[in-house]
Write a protein that holds these residues in place. Sequence first.
Motif, short mmCIF file in Angstrom:
data_model
loop_
_atom_site.label_atom_id
_atom_site.label_comp_id
_atom_site.label_asym_id
_atom_site.label_seq_id
_atom_site.Cartn_x
_atom_site.Cartn_y
_atom_site.Cartn_z
N LYS A 1 61.01 2.11 33.97
CA LYS A 1 59.83 2.33 34.67
C LYS A 1 59.14 3.45 35.40
O LYS A 1 58.10 4.06 35.20
CB LYS A 1 58.83 1.26 34.75
N GLU B 1 56.73 6.57 35.14
CA GLU B 1 55.43 6.52 35.70
C GLU B 1 55.66 8.35 36.35
O GLU B 1 54.16 8.40 36.42
CB GLU B 1 54.81 5.51 36.57
N HIS B 2 56.35 9.11 36.93
CA HIS B 2 56.53 10.07 37.83
C HIS B 2 56.33 10.73 36.03
O HIS B 2 55.65 11.66 36.86
CB HIS B 2 58.32 10.30 37.65
N LEU C 1 54.18 10.10 33.88
CA LEU C 1 52.69 10.67 34.02
C LEU C 1 52.38 11.54 35.07
O LEU C 1 50.75 12.11 34.81
CB LEU C 1 52.35 8.70 33.68
N GLN C 2 52.46 10.77 36.13
CA GLN C 2 51.63 11.47 37.49
C GLN C 2 51.68 12.96 37.22
O GLN C 2 51.00 13.52 37.80
CB GLN C 2 52.28 10.62 38.19
#
Length: 625
Positions: free
Chosen positions: A239, A243-244, A246-247
């Motif tokens: 996860k 998220e990394h 996406l950022q």
Amino acid sequence: MTQKNDEKEKRAAELVIANEELAFQNNEKEKRAAELVIANAELVFQNNEKEKRAAELVIANEELAFQNNEKEKRAAELVIANEELAFQNNEKEKRAAELVIANEELAFQNNEKEKRAAELVIANEELVFQNNEKEKRAAELVIANEELVFQNNEKEKRAAELVIANEVLAFQNNEKEKRAAELVIANEELVFQNNEKEKRAAELVIANEVLAFQNNEKEKRAAELVIANEVLAFESKKKALFEHQLQLQRSQRLESLGVLSGGIAHDFNNILGIIIGNCELIKMNVETATRNIPKIAAAAERGAGLCRQMMVYAGNTPLTITNVDMVVQVDEAICMLKEVISPNAVIKTKVSSEISMVKGDISQLYQVIMNLIINASEAIGTEQGKVDVLLSMYRVIEGETVKDYHDQLIPTGEYLCLEVTDNGGGMDEETKEKVFEPFYTTKFTGRGLGMSAVLGIIKSHAGALQLFSQLGQGTTFKIYLPALSNEHNESDKESSSVHSVSWKGSGTLLLVEDDENIRPLAKEFLEILGYTILEAVNGKEALKMYKNNATEINLVFTDMGMPVMDGYELFEKLKKIKPELPIVVSSGFGDTEISTKLGRDRVAGIVSKPYSIDKLREVMKGLLL
């Protein structure tokens, strides 16, 4: 007679000595017991002093009973020791249960997962160690129990021997019968105690097996907890990685938008320069209007096209499939890009005769052309170079092997081919493999969206793409788009001349537009098209006007972004009053937003800003009435 008595006394003394020696000998019990029986039998037949000898035998039996009592005492001590051991095992089981409860409570704690998981593993290892100790102790208990059983068997054997001796003695002495009965009772009690011991030993074995089973269950549970903790840690890492990513994509997209906005500002300044300059020329000399107004109109169309490209990039424009003339699109793209790309990159165009049209979304195909030419000009860099743009037709015949970038066969059929070639530095194999990945770039940060978008658009149009490149020899992108048949080309040309045929609408139309410059222009367009116009500057005023003139108003034409009451709220309120009322929506935010918020089937028509009278006529003529 005296000699015989002396012999008897001598024999009796020898028997007494033998019996005394027999009482102290324990190692060879079976042999000695047999000798005692024989000696007692001989003594009965050879001695008249039976009472004296019987007394001696009673004394010997009492000594033997004393020894048996010592053995019973030892057996009792073993029972007590086993019970103490069982108590200790119960304490260990209780402790193991407490550890299980502690581990289960530990499993419900989530805040310090990694730390707690480590503690749980340590606790489980301690529990496994204790369980091994228990298994070792249980094995010792089994051995002790087997030894006790062996001793009990020896006792039973000895008791049987005593029963035989007592029975022989019972035939020879009245006093012995009483003592024999007492010995039988004592032996039966000993047998009963031995049976109890065997029963207890069996219970201990069962308890040990239960404990071993519980320990195996605990080990299994501990392993499951360790696996669950590892899975949880893996999911957390997965996860965090997602998220990394996406950022990172958001950051790269913002950087790309920053670069894009600079280019758009440059383009719009050029367009505004054309419009303002030609307006100045017309003001100075009205007679130049015929020559300069078409230039103003062309510049305005270029501006509208640029806005459409931005809406496509932002994802606010759905696919609009029409017949597209790629020759026109290439000319317009090159005309605009000549003002943007580096002047050291010269663009040359070559168009074959009899170029067919293609079916697709004009904005997306225009984006493909723009991205390919921009990519080619950037590949040239600061050196002098050229970009060749070629439009041609190509037929893939049956049995011919033509493969695309992904090594897939291109289906047979007629294709329009767009080739963009530069004489820049070319690509190595690694770059060719990654060039279509999102956000991949060999240039400065933020310029990696173009080629990924090109590949996606080509796929959505059932086309194919080829890439040819070598280091130091430049790069060629070749696009294959399914061509329309000649019948479609002719019908499209005929439809393009329909604009000269006048079409008129009729009825009263409520026009809702807050912009003071657009409203009079829209009113004039609609009046030319045959409508009687009622005007309102916002949704609230339009709603009041409709309520007062509901019987006269046949149609509503409204903007969406307005003060006081916007077009979305006005739309819903008018539909509540009259659900079948046709409402045409005009907006500069793209069709996707309108379709999402209102539903495409509820809207009579959509007119995207900016619009010409021809575009307005086309929409009004095809209303979903």
